[in-house]
Design a protein around this motif. Structure first.
Motif, PDB file in Angstrom:
ATOM      1  N   LEU A  47       1.567 -14.575   5.000  1.00  0.00           N
ATOM      2  CA  LEU A  47       0.903 -14.468   6.293  1.00  0.00           C
ATOM      3  C   LEU A  47       1.308 -13.174   6.975  1.00  0.00           C
ATOM      4  O   LEU A  47       2.479 -12.841   7.077  1.00  0.00           O
ATOM      5  CB  LEU A  47       1.284 -15.660   7.162  1.00  0.00           C
ATOM      6  N   ASP A  48       0.319 -12.471   7.430  1.00  0.00           N
ATOM      7  CA  ASP A  48       0.542 -11.163   8.056  1.00  0.00           C
ATOM      8  C   ASP A  48       0.793 -11.369   9.530  1.00  0.00           C
ATOM      9  O   ASP A  48      -0.127 -11.599  10.297  1.00  0.00           O
ATOM     10  CB  ASP A  48      -0.691 -10.283   7.834  1.00  0.00           C
ATOM     11  N   CYS A  49       2.041 -11.344   9.927  1.00  0.00           N
ATOM     12  CA  CYS A  49       2.363 -11.593  11.330  1.00  0.00           C
ATOM     13  C   CYS A  49       3.588 -10.789  11.695  1.00  0.00           C
ATOM     14  O   CYS A  49       4.557 -10.715  10.930  1.00  0.00           O
ATOM     15  CB  CYS A  49       2.595 -13.079  11.542  1.00  0.00           C
ATOM     16  N   ASP A  50       3.547 -10.152  12.841  1.00  0.00           N
ATOM     17  CA  ASP A  50       4.673  -9.351  13.294  1.00  0.00           C
ATOM     18  C   ASP A  50       5.195  -9.869  14.612  1.00  0.00           C
ATOM     19  O   ASP A  50       4.515 -10.573  15.349  1.00  0.00           O
ATOM     20  CB  ASP A  50       4.260  -7.886  13.446  1.00  0.00           C
ATOM     21  N   VAL A  51       6.425  -9.495  14.901  1.00  0.00           N
ATOM     22  CA  VAL A  51       7.022  -9.834  16.192  1.00  0.00           C
ATOM     23  C   VAL A  51       7.118  -8.558  16.999  1.00  0.00           C
ATOM     24  O   VAL A  51       7.536  -7.511  16.491  1.00  0.00           O
ATOM     25  CB  VAL A  51       8.382 -10.541  16.026  1.00  0.00           C
ATOM     26  N   PHE A  77       4.065 -12.610  19.192  1.00  0.00           N
ATOM     27  CA  PHE A  77       3.770 -12.680  17.756  1.00  0.00           C
ATOM     28  C   PHE A  77       2.255 -12.597  17.634  1.00  0.00           C
ATOM     29  O   PHE A  77       1.543 -13.245  18.391  1.00  0.00           O
ATOM     30  CB  PHE A  77       4.258 -14.003  17.166  1.00  0.00           C
ATOM     31  N   ASN A  78       1.757 -11.784  16.692  1.00  0.00           N
ATOM     32  CA  ASN A  78       0.303 -11.708  16.599  1.00  0.00           C
ATOM     33  C   ASN A  78      -0.251 -12.709  15.584  1.00  0.00           C
ATOM     34  O   ASN A  78      -1.118 -12.404  14.782  1.00  0.00           O
ATOM     35  CB  ASN A  78      -0.201 -10.264  16.354  1.00  0.00           C
ATOM     36  N   CYS A  79       0.310 -13.932  15.632  1.00  0.00           N
ATOM     37  CA  CYS A  79      -0.268 -15.058  14.915  1.00  0.00           C
ATOM     38  C   CYS A  79       0.019 -16.290  15.750  1.00  0.00           C
ATOM     39  O   CYS A  79       0.880 -16.274  16.625  1.00  0.00           O
ATOM     40  CB  CYS A  79       0.311 -15.184  13.501  1.00  0.00           C
TER      41      CYS A  79
END
Ligand SMILES: *[C@@H]1O[C@H](CO)[C@@H](O)[C@H](O)[C@H]1NC(C)=O
Ligand SMILES: *[C@@H]1O[C@H](CO)[C@@H](O)[C@H](O)[C@H]1NC(C)=O
Ligand SMILES: *[C@@H]1O[C@H](CO)[C@@H](O)[C@H](O)[C@H]1NC(C)=O
Ligand SMILES: *[C@@H]1O[C@H](CO)[C@@H](O)[C@H](O)[C@H]1NC(C)=O
Ligand SMILES: *[C@@H]1O[C@H](CO)[C@@H](O)[C@H](O)[C@H]1NC(C)=O
Ligand SMILES: *[C@@H]1O[C@H](CO)[C@@H](O)[C@H](O)[C@H]1NC(C)=O
Ligand SMILES: *[C@@H]1O[C@H](CO)[C@@H](O)[C@H](O)[C@H]1NC(C)=O
Ligand SMILES: *[C@@H]1O[C@H](CO)[C@@H](O)[C@H](O)[C@H]1NC(C)=O
Length: 858
Positions: A47-51, A77-79
């Motif tokens: 899953l492509d997610c960053d903080v 978080f962009n998820c």
């Protein structure tokens, strides 16, 4: 060196807010000072997610975020489900190497970050010459294999950092036998909690441990009843390679045997030396074994196990060992059989009264906290490590009482049946439950002596004590059989329980005699009736049931107090507590056994007299109301006195009477002589002066009864009647018959001869008249004939029968001098059965005064 520097460890106050913005997840995080919050992306996460930290232009995004500053920070978080991708670590350093630390309580206190897997890390450091010490509150910790997880999802791991690298001391769960772990100077305690699991706060304590002794020291308390515990060497599974010592200290409960078993032993490839196992037992013996040898088994006492590893070749096996310690009962059980099939209604109970003891009891091979052998059964008992003084045997026998009407009037003796001698437990208490199936009364008497009720002023000090209770649970009192007891009989309505407990002896089963005799009688109105005989040897106390607590609501009790001849009883209400009644009134009533007798009674809203004197046997009835508040309890003291007998005065009185007889004889002779001289003279009369009677020789009355003068009053006005009571103390129900101190009054009835036909000694003045009242009582009628002016009056047998009210003295008719009504203080003579109450009567008047007057009159 253990200074007082307490480092506050506060992990949890991390404020956070969440906003869901489309695909984004935004939280605000404020780390506590001294803590670092780290968000880490799980490696290999698809899953492509960053903080991202902060907002706007300064925003920076990454796969990992460290927050160390104790200020609010916006984290995005962009998820939408960052918990699937990121974990949170909350790290805190506890450094005791520079400053000396005393005990620090560590509370992982955070319910935040619930949607993340959380790891709390405490990095510990003490001086390098010392160990750090972790104390776990009860229940302690349990070691599990590193591959396992804890049932409550709170998994602890402990790591020490040595020069050779990190060593995993082990993986632990809460609720186990480990109370303390010490490890070399630098390490980390981690607590992992998976997402959506609320943190269940659990403290442990950190302090500076002892000087370096081993890589790790584990303290274990092996409780009773735990089959086996496992421990694992450091780096279990991967192997331990360095030359280290590991130590386990085991505390074993008394009477427990232990056995040590080494399982899954992987020997290290030692470069030199070899692996050594050392034991130190509680009895100070110590020995070493090889891990492949048989380890100690069936031993007692505390012990410690030291495992010393060798320096193992890298690339080959390291040390790996699973230690299994089993504990089990060490003693041999004692077996016995109890057969109650031949003792009707008898049941037994055995309890272990020492919570510290390792006693194990079983009934028919089933372990029991408390053994109950029901009536009519047979049971196999076993006792393991049960000191006899810790055990309490109680027995209960249920007796169905025959109805009062049945022909079985002989009564039952309450004796303790012989119990199985193989049951070595001392009998601590024996209870009889007397069941009354038809309405009836249980009559209890002592088979040999009489009973005494234990009250604080006069306690029982017998070998045993008997507690008599109504089966609704309220106690009547504590009793003992005593030679100087005073209770002849106790009658109780309904079911009764009697419990005998030892007082000065240890074991009741040695008491072979009968404690009480039980008989049945028809139902009574009261709840309890006591029949008591006070004795002159000392006062007795009458306590209401349940003393010093109150009587049951609306219940009543009666004492039948017998007062022997020539005795009097002084009844004092020594301790009375009164309730406020909701309905009805409490009542204390004293009445002679004679149903005609005078009743004195008091309610709770009246003030009690202090002392009541009774000269004949009487009832003391006490009944309770429905109390609104408070309770009704009465303690009275009964003292029996022998009435003082003055033999001298009796003799003098007899002499006086004889003298009187002589004088009267003389007078009669004189009168006859004078009549012979002057036959028409009819002027004889006797003058009886008012005032005190005179007794020959100044004798006093032979009885103290003279003091109360109850027999003196010819008529009693109210102030005399109630002289013993202040106005407000007046008895609630007083009939209008004269009485004084509750005993009978010898009412005096003046002669009220027929007034129509003859002038007579009639005196209608109320002062002397008791007409129409108490006419059936000890009536005394005066008489006029001089020869009759002395008389031995007998109570209840009025002499008036001879000189009835129609009696007329012919002399009186002609005589103007009606002097016969002046008999102010007439003292009738009582002739009791043994004649000892003989008293002189008004003859004494004639003796001294009449003669001259008479002569004059003549
Ligand atoms: C989140 O942000 C990173 C870098 O800004 C980007 O590479 C990634 O595609 C974003 N993921 C999603 C789900 O928007
Ligand atoms: C959280 O922990 C569980 C097991 O406890 C694991 O299966 C899962 O992969 C972890 N999630 C992350 C994001 O680390
Ligand atoms: C602790 O463990 C024992 C057995 O090992 C278990 O019976 C008991 O319920 C546990 N107690 C708690 C509080 O988890
Ligand atoms: C410990 O050893 C005993 C005896 O062999 C065995 O019954 C028990 O299951 C073992 N305990 C564990 C936790 O393996
Ligand atoms: C327990 O240990 C003691 C002392 O070592 C021994 O005498 C006793 O026989 C052991 N008990 C059992 C049941 O083996
Ligand atoms: C006594 O107890 C028995 C059984 O417990 C009960 O049936 C009976 O009614 C009780 N008798 C009285 C008078 O309370
Ligand atoms: C009355 O009895 C109670 C209970 O035993 C006691 O505490 C109190 O001191 C007694 N009062 C007097 C005056 O004896
Ligand atoms: C007191 O109790 C006795 C016995 O039950 C009874 O005969 C007597 O009438 C009672 N006296 C009063 C005043 O209630």
């Amino acid at each position: 060196m253990m200074g007082s520097c307490v480092v506050p460890v506060l992990i949890g106050l991390v404020l956070l807010q969440m906003h869901k913005i489309s695909e984004c997840h935004k939280i605000e995080v404020t780390p506590d000072s001294g803590t670092i919050v780290v968000f880490t992306k799980k490696p290999d996460q698809d899953l492509d997610c960053d903080v991202c930290k902060d907002e706007g232009p300064s925003q920076s995004c990454n796969s990992k975020l460290d927050l160390a500053e104790a200020r609010p920070t916006i984290v995005t978080f962009n998820c939408s489900q960052p918990g699937d991708v990121f974990t949170v670590e909350i790290n805190q350093k506890i450094d005791c190497s520079a400053t000396a630390c005393s005990i620090i309580a560590v509370h992982p206190d955070s319910t935040r970050f619930l949607e993340f897997n959380r790891t709390f890390n405490w990095d510990l450091k003490v001086q390098s010459s010392h160990m750090f010490q972790l104390d776990f509150p009860a229940p302690g910790m349990r070691q599990i294999k590193p591959s396992e997880s804890c049932p409550d999802k709170h998994t602890y791991t402990i790591i020490t950092y040595q020069r050779s690298g990190p060593n995993s001391i082990g993986t632990f769960c809460r609720n186990g036998t480990i109370s303390r772990i010490q490890a070399l100077f630098k390490g980390r305690v981690s607590l992992e909690v998976p997402k959506d699991t609320a943190l269940n706060p659990s403290d442990f304590k950190v302090s500076i441990g002892p000087d370096t002794e081993a890589l790790v020291v584990v303290d274990v308390k092996l409780p009773r009843g735990l089959p086996s515990v496992e421990f694992f060497t450091p780096n279990y599974g991967t192997g331990h390679y360095s030359e280290d010592k590991m130590k386990w200290n085991f505390a074993v409960e008394p009477m427990q045997n232990f056995t040590v078993l080494f399982q899954h032993y992987t020997p290290p490839a030692c470069q030199k030396e070899k692996v050594l196992v050392g034991y130190a037992l509680g009895d100070k013996t110590s020995f070493t074994t090889d891990p492949k040898d048989i380890q100690p088994f069936n031993k007692q006492g505390d012990f410690s196990l030291t495992l010393t590893n060798c320096e193992a070749k890298k690339g080959s096996n390291g040390l790996s060992l699973n230690i299994n310690v089993t504990v089990f009962r060490g003693g041999t059980p004692y077996f016995c059989t109890v057969d109650l099939r031949n003792e009707e209604g008898l049941s037994l109970q055995i309890e272990n009264k020492n919570p510290e003891s390792s006693c194990e009891m079983s009934l028919n091979s089933v372990a029991q906290e408390k053994i109950v052998v029901p009536a009519g059964t047979k049971a196999d008992l076993s006792f393991l490590d049960c000191p006899v003084q810790d055990l309490q045997l109680t027995a209960t026998k249920t007796i169905d009482c025959p109805s009062a009407s049945s022909r079985d009037t002989s009564g039952t003796s309450l004796t303790i049946p012989t119990l199985d001698p193989s049951l070595h437990v001392p009998l601590h208490q024996f209870t009889w439950l007397l069941r009354v199936l038809d309405p009836g009364t249980v009559d209890l008497t002592s088979p040999i002596k009489v009973l005494h009720q234990s009250v604080p002023d006069k306690e029982c000090n017998d070998r045993v004590s008997l507690l008599i209770s109504e089966t609704d649970g309220s106690n009547i009192g504590q009793f003992c059989s005593l030679a100087e007891g005073t209770i002849q009989k106790i009658q109780i309505k309904g079911n009764v329980s009697i419990t005998v407990t030892p007082k000065t002896i240890k074991d009741l089963s040695q008491e072979k005699g009968s404690f009480l005799k039980v008989a049945m009688s028809p139902e009574i109105n009261e709840n309890v009736i006591y029949t008591v005989s006070p004795s002159v040897s000392g006062p007795m106390y009458l306590a209401t049931p349940n003393w010093p607590d109150g009587l049951n609501p609306s219940s009543s009790v009666t004492w039948i107090v017998s007062v022997p001849q020539e005795h009097k009883v002084e009844l004092q209400f020594t301790n009375v507590s009164k309730p406020v009644c909701d309905s009805g009134h409490t009542e204390v009533a004293i009445s002679p056994l004679d149903p005609q007798g005078q009743t004195q009674s008091w309610r709770e809203d009246q003030i009690f007299v202090n002392t009541v004197i009774q000269q004949q046997s009487f009832f003391l009835n006490v009944s309770n109301c429905e109390p609104k508040s408070g309770s009704f309890a009465v303690l009275s003291k009964v003292t029996l006195y022998k009435e003082a007998k003055n033999f001298l005065s009796i003799i003098l009185a007899v002499v006086g009477v004889l003298l009187l007889l002589v004088i009267i004889a003389l007078i009669v002779v004189c009168v006859i002589l004078k009549r012979k001289k002057k036959p028409m003279t009819n002027r004889s009369s006797i003058f009886l002066p008012r005032g005190k009677p005179f007794l020959p020789g100044n004798a006093t009355f032979p009885k103290s009864r003279a003091d109360n003068e109850s027999h003196v009053y010819a008529s009693i006005d109210d102030s005399t009647m109630y002289g013993n009571f202040a106005d407000k103390n007046q008895p609630a129900e007083v009939d209008n018959r004269p009485w004084s101190n509750g005993h009978q009054v010898d009412a005096y009835h003046p002669f009220t001869g027929p007034s129509d036909s003859t002038p007579s000694a009639k005196d209608s003045s109320a002062e002397y008249s008791m007409d129409g009242r108490g006419g059936d009582r000890d009536a005394y009628q005066p008489f006029l004939s001089p020869p009759n002016t002395f008389n031995l009056a007998r109570p209840r047998s009025p002499l008036v029968s001879q000189g009835s009210i129609r009696f007329e003295d012919r002399r009186m008719i002609d005589n103007e001098l009606h002097t016969f009504k002046s008999f102010g203080d007439i003292n009738p003579i009582r002739l009791s059965a043994d004649e000892s109450r003989l008293q002189p009567q008004m003859g004494s008047d004639t003796d001294s005064n009449t003669e001259p007057e008479y002569e004059e009159a003549i």
